[in-house]
Design an enzyme around this catalytic site. Structure first.
Site, PDB file in Angstrom:
ATOM      1  N   ARG A  54      -6.578  22.968  23.055  1.00 28.57           N
ATOM      2  CA  ARG A  54      -7.864  22.939  23.794  1.00 28.57           C
ATOM      3  C   ARG A  54      -8.072  24.188  24.634  1.00 28.57           C
ATOM      4  O   ARG A  54      -9.153  24.753  24.592  1.00 28.57           O
ATOM      5  CB  ARG A  54      -7.987  21.657  24.631  1.00 28.57           C
ATOM      6  CG  ARG A  54      -9.219  21.608  25.500  1.00 28.57           C
ATOM      7  CD  ARG A  54      -9.639  20.204  25.891  1.00 28.57           C
ATOM      8  NE  ARG A  54      -8.539  19.410  26.393  1.00 28.57           N
ATOM      9  CZ  ARG A  54      -7.963  19.566  27.596  1.00 28.57           C
ATOM     10  NH1 ARG A  54      -8.394  20.486  28.427  1.00 28.57           N
ATOM     11  NH2 ARG A  54      -6.964  18.804  27.959  1.00 28.57           N
ATOM     12  N   TYR A 106     -34.670  31.799  26.241  1.00 26.41           N
ATOM     13  CA  TYR A 106     -34.383  30.785  25.227  1.00 26.41           C
ATOM     14  C   TYR A 106     -34.725  29.402  25.790  1.00 26.41           C
ATOM     15  O   TYR A 106     -34.200  29.001  26.833  1.00 26.41           O
ATOM     16  CB  TYR A 106     -32.910  30.870  24.806  1.00 26.41           C
ATOM     17  CG  TYR A 106     -32.528  29.776  23.859  1.00 26.41           C
ATOM     18  CD1 TYR A 106     -33.224  29.598  22.665  1.00 26.41           C
ATOM     19  CD2 TYR A 106     -31.500  28.907  24.164  1.00 26.41           C
ATOM     20  CE1 TYR A 106     -32.897  28.569  21.805  1.00 26.41           C
ATOM     21  CE2 TYR A 106     -31.162  27.882  23.299  1.00 26.41           C
ATOM     22  CZ  TYR A 106     -31.876  27.718  22.122  1.00 26.41           C
ATOM     23  OH  TYR A 106     -31.564  26.685  21.271  1.00 26.41           O
ATOM     24  N   ASP A 179     -27.871  37.454  28.541  1.00 30.48           N
ATOM     25  CA  ASP A 179     -27.905  36.948  27.167  1.00 30.48           C
ATOM     26  C   ASP A 179     -28.381  38.112  26.294  1.00 30.48           C
ATOM     27  O   ASP A 179     -29.550  38.484  26.307  1.00 30.48           O
ATOM     28  CB  ASP A 179     -28.854  35.748  27.069  1.00 30.48           C
ATOM     29  CG  ASP A 179     -28.914  35.165  25.656  1.00 30.48           C
ATOM     30  OD1 ASP A 179     -28.542  35.868  24.701  1.00 30.48           O
ATOM     31  OD2 ASP A 179     -29.356  34.004  25.514  1.00 30.48           O
ATOM     32  N   LYS A 204     -25.948  33.701  15.889  1.00 32.03           N
ATOM     33  CA  LYS A 204     -27.009  34.577  15.356  1.00 32.03           C
ATOM     34  C   LYS A 204     -26.405  35.828  14.719  1.00 32.03           C
ATOM     35  O   LYS A 204     -25.705  35.729  13.733  1.00 32.03           O
ATOM     36  CB  LYS A 204     -27.989  34.905  16.477  1.00 32.03           C
ATOM     37  CG  LYS A 204     -28.343  33.722  17.390  1.00 32.03           C
ATOM     38  CD  LYS A 204     -29.042  32.596  16.661  1.00 32.03           C
ATOM     39  CE  LYS A 204     -29.272  31.425  17.627  1.00 32.03           C
ATOM     40  NZ  LYS A 204     -29.863  30.267  17.012  1.00 32.03           N
TER      41      LYS A 204
HETATM   42  N1  PLP Z   1     -29.732  32.429  23.419  1.00 30.59           N
HETATM   43  C1  PLP Z   1     -30.632  32.812  22.518  1.00 30.59           C
HETATM   44  C2  PLP Z   1     -31.395  34.073  22.742  1.00 30.59           C
HETATM   45  C3  PLP Z   1     -30.878  32.002  21.392  1.00 30.59           C
HETATM   46  O1  PLP Z   1     -31.806  32.390  20.499  1.00 30.59           O
HETATM   47  C4  PLP Z   1     -30.146  30.806  21.220  1.00 30.59           C
HETATM   48  C5  PLP Z   1     -30.389  29.920  20.055  1.00 30.59           C
HETATM   49  O2  PLP Z   1     -31.381  30.028  19.367  1.00 30.59           O
HETATM   50  C6  PLP Z   1     -29.216  30.446  22.179  1.00 30.59           C
HETATM   51  C7  PLP Z   1     -29.019  31.281  23.276  1.00 30.59           C
HETATM   52  C8  PLP Z   1     -28.397  29.188  22.039  1.00 30.59           C
HETATM   53  O3  PLP Z   1     -27.439  29.353  21.045  1.00 30.59           O
HETATM   54  P1  PLP Z   1     -26.822  28.103  20.242  1.00 30.59           P
HETATM   55  O4  PLP Z   1     -27.909  27.529  19.384  1.00 30.59           O
HETATM   56  O5  PLP Z   1     -25.666  28.676  19.494  1.00 30.59           O
HETATM   57  O6  PLP Z   1     -26.376  27.107  21.276  1.00 30.59           O
END
Ligand code: PLP
Length: 385
Positions: A54, A106, A179, A204
């Protein structure tokens, strides 16, 4: 297993996954370590550092070493999703912490900060992070513990100034986390610009093949806050599985060639769509018409990424109808894979979203640009006929 010495460029290190070589067979691809438990030394110690699956795993460690090399940070963590990476940063904050986050970000993370994080005592002010004065005004010295950025931000692709906002955050005693999913380590290095933590939805571009859900964090410094983030991942059981870590590592080996081609194709498509009779606007940081184009050109090195949005002149129905009529573009959520995706975002994001209803989000893959343009051009014309 041994890794090659450092001092090489991130793309070289990533292409060879740091040159890991399996010592018994000299295989250039390392085996996947699936063990969840490890034998103790006779005196009950774990001298080789592995105790339990873990908190830690060898395949995960290798994947993290590649990530750290890409972002040029001392340590990385991989987690079960982009959301778990982002929420782990928040959950490492002290109780009662105030957060500053962008109005354009997001949607699921905005939703979690607005509706769920409050239950843990975290409050968030949402501001236009393209406006430095607004960020300064929103930060409360001593109380704000995190300034969260997303740049370019989903789904309007606004660009925020990482260096300037890191300074604002630090002056107030806050951490700045970015991010950088859409920029990728190829086009932006948030840690070098002063951010404390860079986050990726590794689902992504880092993985790149729409077959792994994963999240990643890389730190600028190994400090007390980073130790807390690591503890959250361990105690909440958010580590990435070894098979996913292996696939993610495989994806990162081709990151540079994929995203450079995607950014080139996105710019070409953005320029073509900008002149389209049925398109009111194209949102893409690489276009001179983008409101933060000068900042993007400064902050993003070598490309503007593979994501853009178009606004359909005739409105929501025509936008939905365009998405219904494409054949080559896949009508699906997510982004950053080798296949091009199209999505009517407003129907996904729901109430409180800054996303206009006439907007279609495009994730540009690796298909021929002419084929992608011909398909969307035909769909736009048919939807507007
Ligand atoms: N940040 C961005 C810019 C995203 O486009 C996404 C998902 O589309 C996320 C975070 C979240 O990622 P996850 O779907 O892997 O949890």
């Amino acid at each position: 297993m041994t890794a090659k010495p450092n001092g090489l460029q991130p793309r070289t290190l990533a292409a060879q996954a740091l040159g890991w070589e399996e010592s018994e067979t000299h295989a250039v691809v390392t085996p996947i370590h699936v063990a969840t438990t490890f034998i103790r030394d006779p005196d009950n110690q774990y001298r080789n550092g592995f105790v339990y699956g873990r908190p830690d795993n060898q395949t995960v460690r290798q994947c993290e070493a590649v990530l750290a090399a890409l972002e040029e940070g001392p340590e990385a963590l991989v987690l079960g999703s982009g959301m778990s990476a982002a929420t782990a940063v928040v959950m490492a904050l002290p109780a009662g912490a105030h957060i500053v986050a962008p109005t354009v970000m997001y949607w699921a993370l905005r939703n979690w900060l607005m509706n769920d994080a409050v239950a843990y005592g975290y409050t968030t002010s949402f501001v236009d992070t393209t406006d430095l004065a607004a960020v300064k005004a929103a930060v409360v010295p001593g109380k704000t513990k995190l300034v969260w950025l997303e740049t370019p931000s989903n789904p309007l692709w606004t660009v925020s100034d990482i260096a300037a906002i890191s300074e604002i955050a630090h002056a107030a005693g806050a951490v700045c986390a970015v991010d950088s999913t859409v920029a990728t380590p190829v086009f932006t290095r948030p840690l070098a610009l002063g951010a404390d933590i860079v986050m990726h939805a590794a689902t992504k571009y880092l993985n790149g093949h729409s077959d792994v859900v994963a999240g990643a964090l890389v730190t600028r410094e190994v400090n007390e806050f980073w130790a807390k983030v690591r503890r959250v991942r361990s105690m909440h059981g958010q580590i990435l599985g070894p098979f996913e870590a292996f696939l993610l590592m495989r994806g990162m080996r081709t990151l540079h060639v994929r995203v450079e081609a995607q950014a080139k194709a996105a710019l070409a498509l953005a320029e073509k769509l900008k002149g389209h009779a049925m398109v009111a606007d194209v949102l893409y940081p690489g276009l001179a018409s983008h409101p933060q184009h000068a900042l993007a050109a400064r902050q993003m090195q070598g490309g503007f990424g593979g994501m853009m949005s178009i606004r359909v002149k005739a409105g929501e129905q025509a936008a939905v109808s365009t998405a219904a009529r494409v054949e080559l573009w896949k009508r699906a959520t997510s982004l950053g894979g080798v296949e091009s995706l199209i999505e009517h975002r407003a129907s996904i994001e729901g109430a409180g979203s800054p996303c206009p209803t006439d907007l279609l989000r495009l994730s540009v893959g690796l298909e021929a640009v002419d084929d992608l343009y011909a398909d969307i051009d035909r769909a736009l014309r048919a939807a507007n006929a």
